[in-house]
Write a protein that holds these residues in place. Structure first.
Motif, PDB file in Angstrom:
ATOM      1  N   VAL A   3       0.910  56.027  25.962  1.00 38.34           N
ATOM      2  CA  VAL A   3       0.296  55.370  27.112  1.00 38.34           C
ATOM      3  C   VAL A   3      -0.950  56.131  27.504  1.00 38.34           C
ATOM      4  O   VAL A   3      -0.970  57.360  27.454  1.00 38.34           O
ATOM      5  CB  VAL A   3       1.285  55.359  28.300  1.00 38.34           C
ATOM      6  CG1 VAL A   3       0.628  54.847  29.553  1.00 38.34           C
ATOM      7  CG2 VAL A   3       2.502  54.534  27.976  1.00 38.34           C
ATOM      8  N   ARG A   4      -1.962  55.409  27.871  1.00 39.32           N
ATOM      9  CA  ARG A   4      -3.131  56.055  28.464  1.00 39.32           C
ATOM     10  C   ARG A   4      -3.276  55.508  29.882  1.00 39.32           C
ATOM     11  O   ARG A   4      -2.927  54.366  30.164  1.00 39.32           O
ATOM     12  CB  ARG A   4      -4.383  55.845  27.623  1.00 39.32           C
ATOM     13  CG  ARG A   4      -4.963  54.473  27.646  1.00 39.32           C
ATOM     14  CD  ARG A   4      -6.256  54.388  26.786  1.00 39.32           C
ATOM     15  NE  ARG A   4      -6.821  53.071  26.884  1.00 39.32           N
ATOM     16  CZ  ARG A   4      -6.462  52.036  26.141  1.00 39.32           C
ATOM     17  NH1 ARG A   4      -5.546  52.193  25.192  1.00 39.32           N
ATOM     18  NH2 ARG A   4      -7.008  50.857  26.320  1.00 39.32           N
ATOM     19  N   ILE A   5      -3.764  56.350  30.759  1.00 40.21           N
ATOM     20  CA  ILE A   5      -3.954  55.986  32.158  1.00 40.21           C
ATOM     21  C   ILE A   5      -5.444  55.740  32.369  1.00 40.21           C
ATOM     22  O   ILE A   5      -6.269  56.574  31.995  1.00 40.21           O
ATOM     23  CB  ILE A   5      -3.458  57.106  33.103  1.00 40.21           C
ATOM     24  CG1 ILE A   5      -2.017  57.482  32.792  1.00 40.21           C
ATOM     25  CG2 ILE A   5      -3.646  56.689  34.556  1.00 40.21           C
ATOM     26  CD1 ILE A   5      -1.014  56.363  32.905  1.00 40.21           C
ATOM     27  N   GLU A   6      -5.751  54.598  32.957  1.00 43.58           N
ATOM     28  CA  GLU A   6      -7.140  54.248  33.228  1.00 43.58           C
ATOM     29  C   GLU A   6      -7.338  54.049  34.720  1.00 43.58           C
ATOM     30  O   GLU A   6      -6.540  53.368  35.368  1.00 43.58           O
ATOM     31  CB  GLU A   6      -7.521  52.956  32.503  1.00 43.58           C
ATOM     32  CG  GLU A   6      -7.492  53.081  30.999  1.00 43.58           C
ATOM     33  CD  GLU A   6      -7.920  51.798  30.291  1.00 43.58           C
ATOM     34  OE1 GLU A   6      -8.398  50.858  30.961  1.00 43.58           O
ATOM     35  OE2 GLU A   6      -7.762  51.744  29.069  1.00 43.58           O
ATOM     36  N   ALA A  60      -1.511  51.831  33.594  1.00 44.59           N
ATOM     37  CA  ALA A  60      -1.020  52.394  32.342  1.00 44.59           C
ATOM     38  C   ALA A  60      -1.212  51.325  31.278  1.00 44.59           C
ATOM     39  O   ALA A  60      -0.872  50.158  31.475  1.00 44.59           O
ATOM     40  CB  ALA A  60       0.453  52.769  32.453  1.00 44.59           C
ATOM     41  N   VAL A  61      -1.764  51.724  30.147  1.00 43.18           N
ATOM     42  CA  VAL A  61      -2.080  50.813  29.052  1.00 43.18           C
ATOM     43  C   VAL A  61      -1.326  51.274  27.813  1.00 43.18           C
ATOM     44  O   VAL A  61      -1.366  52.449  27.454  1.00 43.18           O
ATOM     45  CB  VAL A  61      -3.604  50.798  28.780  1.00 43.18           C
ATOM     46  CG1 VAL A  61      -3.959  49.824  27.683  1.00 43.18           C
ATOM     47  CG2 VAL A  61      -4.379  50.488  30.060  1.00 43.18           C
ATOM     48  N   ASP A  62      -0.622  50.341  27.153  1.00 44.82           N
ATOM     49  CA  ASP A  62       0.164  50.711  25.975  1.00 44.82           C
ATOM     50  C   ASP A  62      -0.687  50.717  24.709  1.00 44.82           C
ATOM     51  O   ASP A  62      -1.896  50.460  24.741  1.00 44.82           O
ATOM     52  CB  ASP A  62       1.398  49.817  25.834  1.00 44.82           C
ATOM     53  CG  ASP A  62       1.094  48.393  25.403  1.00 44.82           C
ATOM     54  OD1 ASP A  62      -0.069  48.066  25.062  1.00 44.82           O
ATOM     55  OD2 ASP A  62       2.034  47.581  25.405  1.00 44.82           O
ATOM     56  N   ASP A  63      -0.041  50.995  23.581  1.00 45.19           N
ATOM     57  CA  ASP A  63      -0.737  51.092  22.293  1.00 45.19           C
ATOM     58  C   ASP A  63      -1.476  49.818  21.903  1.00 45.19           C
ATOM     59  O   ASP A  63      -2.461  49.864  21.181  1.00 45.19           O
ATOM     60  CB  ASP A  63       0.269  51.419  21.176  1.00 45.19           C
ATOM     61  CG  ASP A  63       0.863  52.794  21.328  1.00 45.19           C
ATOM     62  OD1 ASP A  63       0.188  53.687  21.867  1.00 45.19           O
ATOM     63  OD2 ASP A  63       2.019  52.984  20.920  1.00 45.19           O
ATOM     64  N   ASP A  64      -0.970  48.680  22.371  1.00 41.19           N
ATOM     65  CA  ASP A  64      -1.592  47.398  22.031  1.00 41.19           C
ATOM     66  C   ASP A  64      -2.654  46.967  23.031  1.00 41.19           C
ATOM     67  O   ASP A  64      -3.147  45.848  22.970  1.00 41.19           O
ATOM     68  CB  ASP A  64      -0.513  46.311  21.932  1.00 41.19           C
ATOM     69  CG  ASP A  64       0.462  46.574  20.796  1.00 41.19           C
ATOM     70  OD1 ASP A  64       0.018  47.084  19.739  1.00 41.19           O
ATOM     71  OD2 ASP A  64       1.664  46.296  20.969  1.00 41.19           O
ATOM     72  N   GLY A  65      -2.998  47.844  23.975  1.00 38.63           N
ATOM     73  CA  GLY A  65      -4.033  47.533  24.950  1.00 38.63           C
ATOM     74  C   GLY A  65      -3.560  46.690  26.118  1.00 38.63           C
ATOM     75  O   GLY A  65      -4.374  46.181  26.879  1.00 38.63           O
ATOM     76  N   ARG A  66      -2.232  46.555  26.273  1.00 40.62           N
ATOM     77  CA  ARG A  66      -1.689  45.763  27.391  1.00 40.62           C
ATOM     78  C   ARG A  66      -1.506  46.651  28.618  1.00 40.62           C
ATOM     79  O   ARG A  66      -1.028  47.780  28.507  1.00 40.62           O
ATOM     80  CB  ARG A  66      -0.348  45.152  27.004  1.00 40.62           C
ATOM     81  CG  ARG A  66      -0.444  44.118  25.906  1.00 40.62           C
ATOM     82  CD  ARG A  66       0.924  43.609  25.568  1.00 40.62           C
ATOM     83  NE  ARG A  66       1.746  44.767  25.164  1.00 40.62           N
ATOM     84  CZ  ARG A  66       2.641  44.743  24.201  1.00 40.62           C
ATOM     85  NH1 ARG A  66       2.909  43.633  23.571  1.00 40.62           N
ATOM     86  NH2 ARG A  66       3.317  45.818  23.870  1.00 40.62           N
ATOM     87  N   ASP A  67      -1.845  46.106  29.771  1.00 38.59           N
ATOM     88  CA  ASP A  67      -1.613  46.783  31.039  1.00 38.59           C
ATOM     89  C   ASP A  67      -0.140  46.612  31.383  1.00 38.59           C
ATOM     90  O   ASP A  67       0.333  45.492  31.548  1.00 38.59           O
ATOM     91  CB  ASP A  67      -2.488  46.170  32.136  1.00 38.59           C
ATOM     92  CG  ASP A  67      -3.970  46.362  31.861  1.00 38.59           C
ATOM     93  OD1 ASP A  67      -4.354  47.422  31.343  1.00 38.59           O
ATOM     94  OD2 ASP A  67      -4.748  45.443  32.177  1.00 38.59           O
ATOM     95  N   ILE A  68       0.593  47.732  31.476  1.00 40.57           N
ATOM     96  CA  ILE A  68       2.045  47.656  31.639  1.00 40.57           C
ATOM     97  C   ILE A  68       2.568  48.314  32.912  1.00 40.57           C
ATOM     98  O   ILE A  68       3.766  48.272  33.173  1.00 40.57           O
ATOM     99  CB  ILE A  68       2.766  48.268  30.425  1.00 40.57           C
ATOM    100  CG1 ILE A  68       2.276  49.693  30.192  1.00 40.57           C
ATOM    101  CG2 ILE A  68       2.578  47.397  29.191  1.00 40.57           C
ATOM    102  CD1 ILE A  68       3.083  50.468  29.184  1.00 40.57           C
ATOM    103  N   ALA A  69       1.690  48.907  33.701  1.00 39.21           N
ATOM    104  CA  ALA A  69       2.136  49.560  34.926  1.00 39.21           C
ATOM    105  C   ALA A  69       0.938  49.809  35.819  1.00 39.21           C
ATOM    106  O   ALA A  69      -0.210  49.799  35.365  1.00 39.21           O
ATOM    107  CB  ALA A  69       2.834  50.878  34.604  1.00 39.21           C
ATOM    108  N   MET A  70       1.246  50.027  37.092  1.00 35.44           N
ATOM    109  CA  MET A  70       0.168  50.291  38.050  1.00 35.44           C
ATOM    110  C   MET A  70       0.651  51.260  39.114  1.00 35.44           C
ATOM    111  O   MET A  70       1.847  51.400  39.368  1.00 35.44           O
ATOM    112  CB  MET A  70      -0.282  49.001  38.738  1.00 35.44           C
ATOM    113  CG  MET A  70       0.747  48.410  39.662  1.00 35.44           C
ATOM    114  SD  MET A  70       0.111  46.954  40.525  1.00 35.44           S
ATOM    115  CE  MET A  70       1.542  46.594  41.561  1.00 35.44           C
ATOM    116  N   VAL A  71      -0.310  51.907  39.733  1.00 34.84           N
ATOM    117  CA  VAL A  71      -0.069  52.721  40.919  1.00 34.84           C
ATOM    118  C   VAL A  71      -1.416  52.879  41.607  1.00 34.84           C
ATOM    119  O   VAL A  71      -2.468  52.804  40.979  1.00 34.84           O
ATOM    120  CB  VAL A  71       0.550  54.098  40.576  1.00 34.84           C
ATOM    121  CG1 VAL A  71      -0.439  55.005  39.867  1.00 34.84           C
ATOM    122  CG2 VAL A  71       1.126  54.775  41.812  1.00 34.84           C
ATOM    123  N   GLY A  72      -1.361  53.093  42.897  1.00 39.50           N
ATOM    124  CA  GLY A  72      -2.582  53.322  43.649  1.00 39.50           C
ATOM    125  C   GLY A  72      -2.478  54.609  44.447  1.00 39.50           C
ATOM    126  O   GLY A  72      -1.387  55.104  44.731  1.00 39.50           O
TER     127      GLY A  72
END
Length: 179
Positions: A3-6, A60-72
């Motif tokens: 996962v990468r965080i953007e 949070a973005v998974d290996d396939d480039g999908r947005d799978i989580a959020m936080v603020g």
């Protein structure tokens, strides 16, 4: 899954709207009534305005480039973790902890608070495992409890993994596969 965080900029408003809309549709009881005020029908200007407000919106973005989580992180006043959600297919993989750690890092040396639905025992336990403590036992008018995490002490805080010293000959620190 890695996962990468953007951190979003205002031009990423559609991505956040889509993740937030999914969260509110799949888990409406996980969010206070006030969280539902910024829903999918809100105009673009409101989404952009919130992203541009003091703090951060992280996805949070998974290996396939999908947005799978959020936080603020809201820093309009005292730092507050807001709008935490992980998609059902991405749960129990350490993604929530990675997002919370990112918010804690952005809060820096300041204490951090959050509100959690009083009946969401799983979320309360998760946040307790991240170092948050209940600030009281009575829910507010929206049915939420406040949890707080003290500011890290300079004398006891250990640097983030990227800042930890590396011993010659030792393997590089990393995250376990479930994180």
């Amino acid at each position: 899954m890695s996962v990468r965080i953007e951190e979003l900029e205002p031009d990423g408003w559609r991505r956040w709207r889509d993740v937030r809309s999914r969260a509110l549709a799949l888990d409406p009881a996980a969010f206070a009534c006030s969280a539902h005020q910024l829903g999918p029908e809100a105009p673009e200007s409101r989404w952009r305005e919130r992203i541009a407000a003091p703090g951060a919106i992280l996805l949070a973005v998974d290996d396939d480039g999908r947005d799978i989580a959020m936080v603020g992180l809201s820093t309009a006043g005292a730092p507050e973790l807001i709008s935490m959600w992980v998609a059902p297919e991405a749960r129990h993989r350490g993604i929530g902890r990675v997002l919370v750690d990112a918010v804690i890092a952005r809060a820096g040396s300041r204490p951090l608070s959050l509100r959690v639905m009083a009946e969401n025992a799983g979320a309360i336990a998760f946040y307790a495992g991240c170092g948050f403590e209940l600030a009281g036992r009575e829910p507010d008018d929206e049915g939420t409890l406040t949890m707080r995490r003290a500011a890290p002490s300079a004398a006891t805080a250990w640097p983030a993994p990227a800042e930890r010293p590396h011993r010659p000959g030792a393997s590089r620190p990393g995250r376990s596969v479930d994180q």
